[in-house]
Design a protein around this motif. Structure first.
Motif, PDB file in Angstrom:
ATOM      1  N   LEU A 109       0.729  -1.121  -0.281  1.00 41.83           N
ATOM      2  CA  LEU A 109      -0.043   0.153   0.054  1.00 41.83           C
ATOM      3  C   LEU A 109       0.638   1.208   0.131  1.00 41.83           C
ATOM      4  O   LEU A 109       0.641   2.547  -0.744  1.00 41.83           O
ATOM      5  CB  LEU A 109      -1.350   0.424   1.507  1.00 41.83           C
ATOM      6  N   PHE A 110       2.002   1.241   0.836  1.00 42.51           N
ATOM      7  CA  PHE A 110       2.854   2.791   0.847  1.00 42.51           C
ATOM      8  C   PHE A 110       3.283   2.521  -0.684  1.00 42.51           C
ATOM      9  O   PHE A 110       3.658   4.078  -0.829  1.00 42.51           O
ATOM     10  CB  PHE A 110       3.369   2.438   2.375  1.00 42.51           C
ATOM     11  N   GLU A 111       4.015   1.484  -1.077  1.00 38.46           N
ATOM     12  CA  GLU A 111       4.731   1.307  -2.510  1.00 38.46           C
ATOM     13  C   GLU A 111       3.804   2.565  -3.528  1.00 38.46           C
ATOM     14  O   GLU A 111       3.977   3.252  -4.270  1.00 38.46           O
ATOM     15  CB  GLU A 111       5.419   0.174  -2.422  1.00 38.46           C
ATOM     16  N   ARG A 112       3.169   1.850  -3.601  1.00 40.80           N
ATOM     17  CA  ARG A 112       2.141   1.733  -4.681  1.00 40.80           C
ATOM     18  C   ARG A 112       1.629   3.757  -4.258  1.00 40.80           C
ATOM     19  O   ARG A 112       1.522   4.666  -5.154  1.00 40.80           O
ATOM     20  CB  ARG A 112       0.371   1.305  -4.228  1.00 40.80           C
ATOM     21  N   ALA A 113       0.771   3.848  -2.769  1.00 36.43           N
ATOM     22  CA  ALA A 113       1.032   5.398  -2.343  1.00 36.43           C
ATOM     23  C   ALA A 113       1.901   6.548  -3.139  1.00 36.43           C
ATOM     24  O   ALA A 113       1.920   7.367  -3.356  1.00 36.43           O
ATOM     25  CB  ALA A 113       0.057   5.792  -1.198  1.00 36.43           C
ATOM     26  N   ASN A 114       2.817   5.809  -2.892  1.00 36.41           N
ATOM     27  CA  ASN A 114       4.148   6.527  -2.910  1.00 36.41           C
ATOM     28  C   ASN A 114       4.751   6.985  -4.669  1.00 36.41           C
ATOM     29  O   ASN A 114       4.815   8.318  -4.573  1.00 36.41           O
ATOM     30  CB  ASN A 114       5.404   6.142  -1.576  1.00 36.41           C
ATOM     31  N   ALA A 115       4.634   6.457  -4.836  1.00 34.44           N
ATOM     32  CA  ALA A 115       4.632   5.240  -6.400  1.00 34.44           C
ATOM     33  C   ALA A 115       3.995   7.188  -7.297  1.00 34.44           C
ATOM     34  O   ALA A 115       4.604   7.392  -8.259  1.00 34.44           O
ATOM     35  CB  ALA A 115       4.324   4.894  -7.279  1.00 34.44           C
ATOM     36  N   LYS A 116       2.726   6.880  -7.006  1.00 30.25           N
ATOM     37  CA  LYS A 116       1.419   7.410  -7.334  1.00 30.25           C
ATOM     38  C   LYS A 116       1.657   9.376  -6.857  1.00 30.25           C
ATOM     39  O   LYS A 116       0.889   9.599  -7.324  1.00 30.25           O
ATOM     40  CB  LYS A 116       0.168   7.141  -7.154  1.00 30.25           C
ATOM     41  N   GLY A 117       2.482   9.177  -6.173  1.00 35.31           N
ATOM     42  CA  GLY A 117       2.320  11.233  -5.375  1.00 35.31           C
ATOM     43  C   GLY A 117       1.079  10.991  -4.597  1.00 35.31           C
ATOM     44  O   GLY A 117       0.962  11.897  -4.275  1.00 35.31           O
ATOM     45  N   ALA A 118       0.820  10.029  -4.068  1.00 40.36           N
ATOM     46  CA  ALA A 118      -0.749  10.149  -3.065  1.00 40.36           C
ATOM     47  C   ALA A 118       0.144  10.508  -1.656  1.00 40.36           C
ATOM     48  O   ALA A 118      -1.153  11.039  -1.144  1.00 40.36           O
ATOM     49  CB  ALA A 118      -0.875   8.809  -2.775  1.00 40.36           C
ATOM     50  N   VAL A 119       1.178  10.495  -1.128  1.00 40.32           N
ATOM     51  CA  VAL A 119       1.673  10.954  -0.618  1.00 40.32           C
ATOM     52  C   VAL A 119       2.119  12.230   0.233  1.00 40.32           C
ATOM     53  O   VAL A 119       3.565  12.210  -0.465  1.00 40.32           O
ATOM     54  CB  VAL A 119       2.759   9.474   1.006  1.00 40.32           C
ATOM     55  N   GLU A 120       1.852  13.015  -0.106  1.00 44.07           N
ATOM     56  CA  GLU A 120       2.112  14.650   0.013  1.00 44.07           C
ATOM     57  C   GLU A 120       2.575  14.795   1.484  1.00 44.07           C
ATOM     58  O   GLU A 120       2.003  15.292   2.345  1.00 44.07           O
ATOM     59  CB  GLU A 120       1.185  15.446  -0.079  1.00 44.07           C
ATOM     60  N   LEU A 121       4.124  15.600   1.529  1.00 44.88           N
ATOM     61  CA  LEU A 121       4.716  15.989   2.965  1.00 44.88           C
ATOM     62  C   LEU A 121       3.945  17.364   3.083  1.00 44.88           C
ATOM     63  O   LEU A 121       5.136  17.970   1.865  1.00 44.88           O
ATOM     64  CB  LEU A 121       6.266  15.556   3.394  1.00 44.88           C
ATOM     65  N   VAL A 122       3.961  17.795   3.752  1.00 41.99           N
ATOM     66  CA  VAL A 122       3.396  19.011   3.269  1.00 41.99           C
ATOM     67  C   VAL A 122       4.488  19.966   4.532  1.00 41.99           C
ATOM     68  O   VAL A 122       4.904  21.198   4.288  1.00 41.99           O
ATOM     69  CB  VAL A 122       1.730  19.531   4.364  1.00 41.99           C
ATOM     70  N   ARG A 123       4.740  19.984   5.632  1.00 43.15           N
ATOM     71  CA  ARG A 123       5.667  19.875   6.901  1.00 43.15           C
ATOM     72  C   ARG A 123       7.092  19.683   7.427  1.00 43.15           C
ATOM     73  O   ARG A 123       7.149  18.744   8.317  1.00 43.15           O
ATOM     74  CB  ARG A 123       4.772  20.388   7.776  1.00 43.15           C
ATOM     75  N   PRO A 124       7.900  19.050   6.284  1.00 36.81           N
ATOM     76  CA  PRO A 124       8.908  18.741   6.321  1.00 36.81           C
ATOM     77  C   PRO A 124       9.933  19.651   7.196  1.00 36.81           C
ATOM     78  O   PRO A 124      10.940  18.115   8.244  1.00 36.81           O
ATOM     79  CB  PRO A 124      10.006  19.154   4.990  1.00 36.81           C
ATOM     80  N   ASP A 125       9.774  20.243   8.253  1.00 36.83           N
ATOM     81  CA  ASP A 125      10.380  21.166   8.910  1.00 36.83           C
ATOM     82  C   ASP A 125       9.905  19.912  10.074  1.00 36.83           C
ATOM     83  O   ASP A 125      10.322  20.028  11.496  1.00 36.83           O
ATOM     84  CB  ASP A 125       9.963  22.698   9.390  1.00 36.83           C
ATOM     85  N   LEU A 126       8.715  19.927  10.389  1.00 35.08           N
ATOM     86  CA  LEU A 126       8.834  18.569  11.768  1.00 35.08           C
ATOM     87  C   LEU A 126       9.216  17.644  11.654  1.00 35.08           C
ATOM     88  O   LEU A 126       9.691  17.429  12.742  1.00 35.08           O
ATOM     89  CB  LEU A 126       7.231  18.405  11.725  1.00 35.08           C
ATOM     90  N   LEU A 127      10.210  17.111  10.446  1.00 35.92           N
ATOM     91  CA  LEU A 127      10.852  15.873  10.669  1.00 35.92           C
ATOM     92  C   LEU A 127      12.176  16.475  11.388  1.00 35.92           C
ATOM     93  O   LEU A 127      13.260  15.485  11.550  1.00 35.92           O
ATOM     94  CB  LEU A 127      10.849  15.358   9.368  1.00 35.92           C
ATOM     95  N   ASN A 128      12.855  17.562  10.982  1.00 37.56           N
ATOM     96  CA  ASN A 128      13.802  18.094  11.128  1.00 37.56           C
ATOM     97  C   ASN A 128      14.729  18.012  13.350  1.00 37.56           C
ATOM     98  O   ASN A 128      13.507  17.851  13.597  1.00 37.56           O
ATOM     99  CB  ASN A 128      14.453  19.363  10.810  1.00 37.56           C
TER     100      ASN A 128
END
Length: 615
Positions: free
Chosen positions: A596-615
């Motif tokens: 599920l994750f690989e498919r969603a990621n390949a299709k661009g279905a997962v959009e990271l809006v706040r990358p700053d929160l991962l730093n």
């Protein structure tokens, strides 16, 4: 949601319908693109809220960026599963949610759902709790749905059983650093370099010396009068609870070692112990040998003594617990040296007589009386402290004992008196001659008033003082290296099938009990990699590396592998079928999850809006 359930446990239907309307409103009219300040990522247009993300982060997340990514990954996967579940018509009805909450034991009183308890435990936002429960139920259904194809066949089940229950037997020897200690030396330049590199280990921390008065029931008890009648009354009431400890009567031989014994010392002691065991085997009396090897100061050499387990080293207590009367133990290693004991008798716990129990009863009654006056004594002490009276005079006025701690570190004060860190700092920072301004609370519920006598600053012990310790550590490290080199030589010659070293060690090989892949090897505490390597070797083949153990390095070769028995398969067949099913279900669920994750990621279905929160 489900407010009616919270207001009236008997009226569910109205609120269930209302909940469906709310859900429909949310999914129909809420925009998939919310405020990016409050959303960390979108998954197929559905948001993951910043608040929810931060609520799930561990406390150490700021020091562990990977932890943040892991939490977000899990949240993305859960949302993907939730979306797929709904797309496949998997839902959770309000009735199922109500049934789940009703059946939760933490919300029940005497087995019945308790609305007040529910409100108290869930808190001010039951809607969030209920929605989380709904998602949990939905994901549970999805997991079962995803695992439906997981149906292992009997050959697959049997292969798992055979793999897990195959056994191996290895032949091994332990090459001990102790055998090489005598070949090593420690030179002046090595000792100097070791001392400079490890100076922190040879630093005496700052210490301070105090005089103090303890205000505890135990400290005040000696000043309390206890009458014989009080003791008698206590025994008549609670005598049945006064039980003696288990005790052992035994004779004892100790061959002591010094604080830093050399290998020669160890060899000599082992030789002496072997001689004692030989003479015992030939029929010599244990008592006469105990007299011969008695230590200076032993007032009754060879005579049996009584002791409880609490009064002796743990190693002796464990040995005696497994012995029968008139038997002799194996040599027992303790901090004092090498021990041999002969068990004479055992006294089991029993109710104490009044005479035996009297000291215990007197102390208990005295402490009870002391506890009642502790507050008054403390108040008088504070009053006199405020008047500037010095601690020794306060103690004399109140008939209390003044004690001296001796030099102690901050950590020792915490351990000895049960002080908290702040109280220990208060003591350590006192000026010489000054007294604590207020009593300090200590670990046993009492209080402490202390004056500092003097400070002992942090000091580095001179090399001469620690040279013997350094020499031993350097020589041990060298002996360790020599043992490893010898173990590697054995393996090299073993691979060739010949050699002087192999000829020396091959006759010493011992054989293990059969062991399985997931089990430990009986009687051999060794690196677990030996176990896994044994199952990849062929019979007669030496395992590829020396393995560290408590006693040195283990070199081993596989003797044989033993297949699991048919009888065991028939006994455990049903259990393995269930175990295999669970394994296949987990693997199937994980495969679906990853897909599920690989498919969603390949299709661009997962959009990271706040990358700053991962730093």
């Amino acid at each position: 949601m489900l407010d009616k359930m919270r207001e009236n446990a008997q009226s569910w239907v109205i609120k269930l319908l209302f909940g469906i309307i709310i859900l429909a409103f949310i999914f129909t009219f809420t925009s998939p693109q919310g405020d990016s300040e409050t959303v960390v990522a979108y998954v197929n247009g559905d948001p993951i809220a910043v608040d929810d993300f931060q609520r799930l982060l561990p406390r150490t997340a700021n020091q562990e960026p990977d932890a943040k990514r892991s939490v977000l990954f899990q949240m993305v996967n859960m949302l993907l599963m939730e979306q797929v579940a709904k797309a496949n018509g998997i839902t959770v009805s309000d009735a199922e949610l109500v049934r789940d909450i009703n059946s939760n034991p933490q919300f029940q009183t005497n087995g019945v759902f308790d609305m007040d308890r529910y409100k108290a435990l869930v808190g001010g936002k039951p809607e969030r709790f209920e929605e989380n429960e709904r998602v949990k139920l939905l994901l549970g259904k999805f997991n079962r749905f995803a695992a439906l194809p997981a149906q292992p066949s009997e050959p697959e089940i049997r292969s798992l059983f055979l793999w897990q229950n195959e056994q191996a037997v290895v032949e091994y020897t332990v090459i001990s650093p102790a055998d090489f200690f005598a070949q090593t030396e420690s030179h002046d330049d090595e000792a100097q370099a070791y001392y400079e590199k490890n100076q922190a280990r040879f630093t005496e921390p700052a210490k301070a010396n105090f005089e103090y008065v303890a205000f505890t029931p135990a400290a005040l008890a000696p000043g309390q009068e206890v009458t014989d009648q009080e003791v008698q009354d206590y025994y008549e009431t609670a005598g049945a609870t006064l039980v003696s400890q288990k005790r052992y009567e035994f004779r004892h031989i100790l061959l002591p070692v010094g604080e830093t014994p050399t290998q020669e010392d160890v060899n000599a002691i082992q030789k002496s112990m072997a001689e004692i065991q030989k003479r015992l085997a030939q029929g010599e009396d244990f008592a006469s040998l105990a007299k011969r090897f008695a230590l200076p100061g032993d007032t009754a050499p060879g005579e049996p003594i009584w002791m409880s387990p609490a009064e002796m080293p743990d190693e002796l207590a464990q040995a005696l617990a497994g012995m029968e009367k008139n038997t002799i133990s194996r040599p027992i290693i303790t901090q004092a040296g090498l021990n041999l004991v002969q068990l004479v008798d055992v006294e089991l716990p029993r109710q104490m007589s009044l005479e035996e129990a009297k000291p215990i009863i007197v102390d208990r009654i005295a402490q009870e009386k002391a506890a009642k006056i502790l507050g008054d004594k403390l108040d008088e002490t504070i009053s006199q402290m405020n008047q500037g009276v010095k601690l020794p005079q306060i103690a004399e006025n109140l008939e209390l004992a003044v004690k001296e701690t001796g030099p102690m570190t901050r950590e020792q004060l915490v351990e000895e008196f049960g002080l908290n860190a702040e109280a220990a700092d208060t003591l350590m920072t006192l000026m010489d001659g000054n007294t604590t301004k207020t009593p300090l609370k200590i670990g046993n519920g009492g209080y402490l008033v202390a004056s500092k006598i003097d400070d002992l600053p942090e000091t580095v012990m001179p090399l001469e003082q620690v040279r013997q310790q350094i020499d031993v550590e350097i020589r041990r490290a060298k002996a360790q290296e020599l043992a490893l080199e010898k173990a590697q030589e054995v393996l090299v010659e073993g691979a060739k099938g010949q050699g002087d070293v192999l000829a020396t060690y091959a006759p010493k090989l011992k054989e293990t009990e059969p062991f399985v892949r997931s089990g430990q090897i009986a009687g051999l505490q060794v690196d677990p990699k030996l176990t896994s390597d044994a199952f990849t070797a062929k019979p007669g083949q030496w395992l590829p590396t020396p393995y560290s153990s408590a006693n040195g390095y283990v070199v081993a070769r596989l003797k044989e592998t033993l297949p699991a028995s048919e009888e065991l398969w028939q006994q455990q067949k049903q259990g393995w079928a269930q175990a295999a099913l669970e394994i296949y279900r987990r693997e199937m669920y994980q495969a679906v999850n990853n897909s599920l994750f690989e498919r969603a990621n390949a299709k661009g279905a997962v959009e990271l809006v706040r990358p700053d929160l991962l730093n």
